[in-house]
Structure formats: structure tokens, C-alpha cells
Write an enzyme that holds these catalytic residues in place. Structure first.
Site, short mmCIF file in Angstrom:
data_model
loop_
_atom_site.label_atom_id
_atom_site.label_comp_id
_atom_site.label_asym_id
_atom_site.label_seq_id
_atom_site.Cartn_x
_atom_site.Cartn_y
_atom_site.Cartn_z
N VAL A 141 39.82 36.89 45.55
CA VAL A 141 41.28 36.90 45.77
C VAL A 141 41.75 38.16 46.51
O VAL A 141 42.85 38.18 47.03
CB VAL A 141 42.09 36.75 44.44
N SER A 183 50.06 38.95 30.25
CA SER A 183 49.36 39.49 29.08
C SER A 183 50.37 40.18 28.17
O SER A 183 51.43 40.62 28.63
CB SER A 183 48.32 40.51 29.53
N THR A 194 36.81 36.16 25.57
CA THR A 194 36.23 35.57 26.79
C THR A 194 35.24 36.60 27.35
O THR A 194 34.77 37.45 26.61
CB THR A 194 37.35 35.32 27.83
N ARG A 234 34.51 33.49 42.33
CA ARG A 234 33.52 34.03 43.28
C ARG A 234 32.12 33.53 42.97
O ARG A 234 31.27 33.47 43.84
CB ARG A 234 33.51 35.57 43.21
N TYR A 241 45.77 48.87 33.81
CA TYR A 241 45.73 47.43 33.50
C TYR A 241 47.13 46.97 33.08
O TYR A 241 47.62 45.94 33.56
CB TYR A 241 44.70 47.11 32.41
N LYS A 279 49.72 44.20 34.84
CA LYS A 279 50.30 43.04 34.17
C LYS A 279 51.83 43.15 34.07
O LYS A 279 52.52 42.13 34.05
CB LYS A 279 49.65 42.84 32.80
#
Ligand code: NDP
Ligand code: 8X3
Length: 245
Positions: free
Chosen positions: A54, A133, A181, A29, A146, A150
Site C-alpha cells: 500500500v 483502533s 492476530t 503483499r 502508532y 490511528k
């Protein structure tokens, strides 16, 4: 090579590694970052950038349909865009965070795959690499939604592999453990202390570690598919067991 989430972390590192051997379609984005990356990597290969969220089904479809000529010869899709949003007990979780994780990590991955698969099925070849993940293999406290997103990616990868088996399309899943990250910064909404705590006293993976594994997977002989691989830092034994100094 079509990479989602190329504006930071694993996606960016993968783009930088793969620019030596592949033309790149880079998505995300943040236009400014896409432009910067494109300028740098264009010295090595042909680069096209597509800016979309997305979650926006219509925009995903339009942007991918806008590809013409050689750019429609997509042999590899790296479904990497995604994040965790929040980390709370399920009775305290924010439903906006839940929507984001399900809409981005699950539905977004599906919207992109749907469009790219039209091309791969037509071309009778292709390879999809989904970034899952360790959180898609084991649940941990406060990981709830989360982890669910995954786990869904894990089920989708298996389903894709089965349904695309007769279409000459390979499907692989890469499941990283802790990678340093922008992931934790996003999860904890820029709370520096919480972000730093994730990696405190241990050496996490870096994005390049995952990029190297992706590079290995896509460079096997055509007859070989690394279907599912989990990569952990040495200090991490499972979602919950991490050795810290
Ligand atoms: P980063 O936060 O560094 O990168 C996330 C990328 O996803 C960015 O490029 C971001 O781009 C993109 N993205 C996020 N939301 C959207 C959206 N709505 N539409 C389009 N693109 C989006 O994190 P990582 O590199 O660590 O994460 C990459 C993948 O790896 C994710 O799927 C994550 O779940 C997974 N993963 C990460 C681990 C880790 O410890 N870091 C461990 C295991 C898996 P932009 O904001 O420009 O849109
Ligand atoms: C990212 C790894 O353990 O922070 O998917 O959920 S974890």
C-alpha cells in the site's frame, strides 16, 4: 468487496466470513497466502487477488486500474492493511518504524481510498469501512507514533464521511482493542516473549469477533450508518486498563 490486508488476522477472517455473500478482491503483499486463500474461498465465491504494498502509490493505482468489467463494481472497501512497528519511548524510537507506520497506516490507506473512490463516486454509491483502533482514541505509553497513525485514521474517517456525504457514500470506522492476530508478532519483530506478554493472563478478542462486526455494519439497511464503533475484550477497559489474572 475490496479488502486490504487479507493475508492474515482481521482481513483474512473478514474474507472468510464475507465469501458467503460477496465477490472478493483480496489484497496483501504475501502472494503465497493470497493464492492459498483464493483457492479455498473460490469454492464459495468469485475471488480476485491483487498483490501490492500500500506504500507504493504507483503500484496501488496500476493494480486497481487493472480491474475490469464486473470487478469495477466495488460497493465496499475495507481499509484494514496496517500494523504497529516497535513500541518504544519517543526518545528511543526507530525512525524506520515511524516511517512504516505513517506510510502504511495513513498514506497507504489514502492511496487505496483515492483509487477506489474514483469508482464509487462514478457509481454514485459505496461504503468504506476503515479499521482504526482504540489506539486512535486514547494514547498509551510508548504508543506514540502508532497512536498518531490511528488518530490520523480517525480524522480521515471523519473527513471522508463529511466530504462523501453528498456522494451517497457511507463511511464507517471500526476500532478494536486487543485482538490476537499477527499484530504483536509484527510489532515486536518476532520476539515471542514480548508478543506473548501482550495477551498474558487475559482473553483477547479474536479476528472473527471483528469480522462479525464488519458483517453487521455492511448489512444494515441503506439508510443506516454505524459511523464509529469500538470493540474491546471484556478484560479491557481502556488502552491502559486491562484485567489480568
Ligand atoms: P495482522 O498483522 O494479522 O495483519 C495485517 C495485515 O496488513 C496483513 O494482511 C498484511 O499483509 C497487511 N499489511 C501490512 N503492511 C502492509 C503493506 N505495506 N502493504 C499491504 N498490506 C500490508 O494484524 P491485524 O489483523 O491485527 O491488523 C489489521 C488491522 O487492524 C490493522 O490496521 C491494525 O492496526 C488494526 N488493529 C489491530 C488490533 C490488534 O490488536 N490486532 C487492534 C486494533 C486495530 P501482508 O504482510 O501480506 O502485506
Ligand atoms: C491495536 C491495539 O492497544 O495494541 O491497535 O494499540 S493496541
Amino acid at each position: 468487496m475490496f479488502i486490504t490486508g487479507a493475508t492474515s488476522g482481521i482481513g483474512e477472517a473478514t474474507a472468510k466470513l464475507l465469501c458467503h455473500n460477496y465477490n472478493l478482491i483480496l489484497c496483501g503483499r504475501r502472494d503465497d497466502r493470497l493464492m492459498k486463500l483464493s483457492t479455498v474461498l473460490s469454492r464459495k465465491t468469485n475471488v480476485k487477488t491483487l498483490s501490492f504494498d500500500v506504500r507504493n502509490k504507483e503500484d496501488v493505482s496500476e493494480k486497481i486500474k487493472s480491474l475490469t468489467g464486473e470487478w469495477r463494481h466495488i460497493d465496499f472497501l475495507i481499509n484494514n492493511a496496517g500494523n504497529a512497528h516497535g513500541m518504544d519511548y519517543i526518545f528511543e524510537g526507530d525512525t524506520d518504524d515511524w516511517d512504516k507506520m505513517i506510510d502504511i497506516n495513513v498514506k497507504g490507506l489514502l492511496y487505496v481510498s483515492k483509487e477506489i473512490l474514483k469508482i464509487m463516486v462514478y457509481n454514485k454509491r459505496g461504503h468504506i469501512i476503515n479499521i482504526g483502533s482504540i489506539a486512535g482514541k486514547e494514547i498509551y505509553p510508548k504508543g506514540n507514533i502508532y497512536c498518531a497513525s490511528k488518530f490520523a485514521v480517525d480524522a480521515i474517517s471523519q473527513g471522508m464521511r463529511i466530504d462523501l456525504n453528498h456522494k451517497n457514500i457511507k463511511v464507517s470506522q471500526v476500532n478494536p482493542g486487543l485482538v490476537n492476530t499477527e499484530f504483536s508478532k509484527v510489532r515486536f519483530k518476532n520476539d515471542k516473549e514480548k508478543t506473548d506478554n501482550v495477551y498474558k493472563g487475559m482473553l483477547p478478542l479474536i479476528a472473527d469477533d471483528i469480522a462479525e462486526v464488519i458483517n453487521f455494519i455492511i448489512n444494515r439497511s441503506d439508510n443506516v450508518n454505524i459511523s464509529d464503533i469500538t470493540i474491546l475484550p471484556k478484560a479491557q477497559a481502556s488502552s491502559t486498563v486491562v484485567k489480568r489474572d
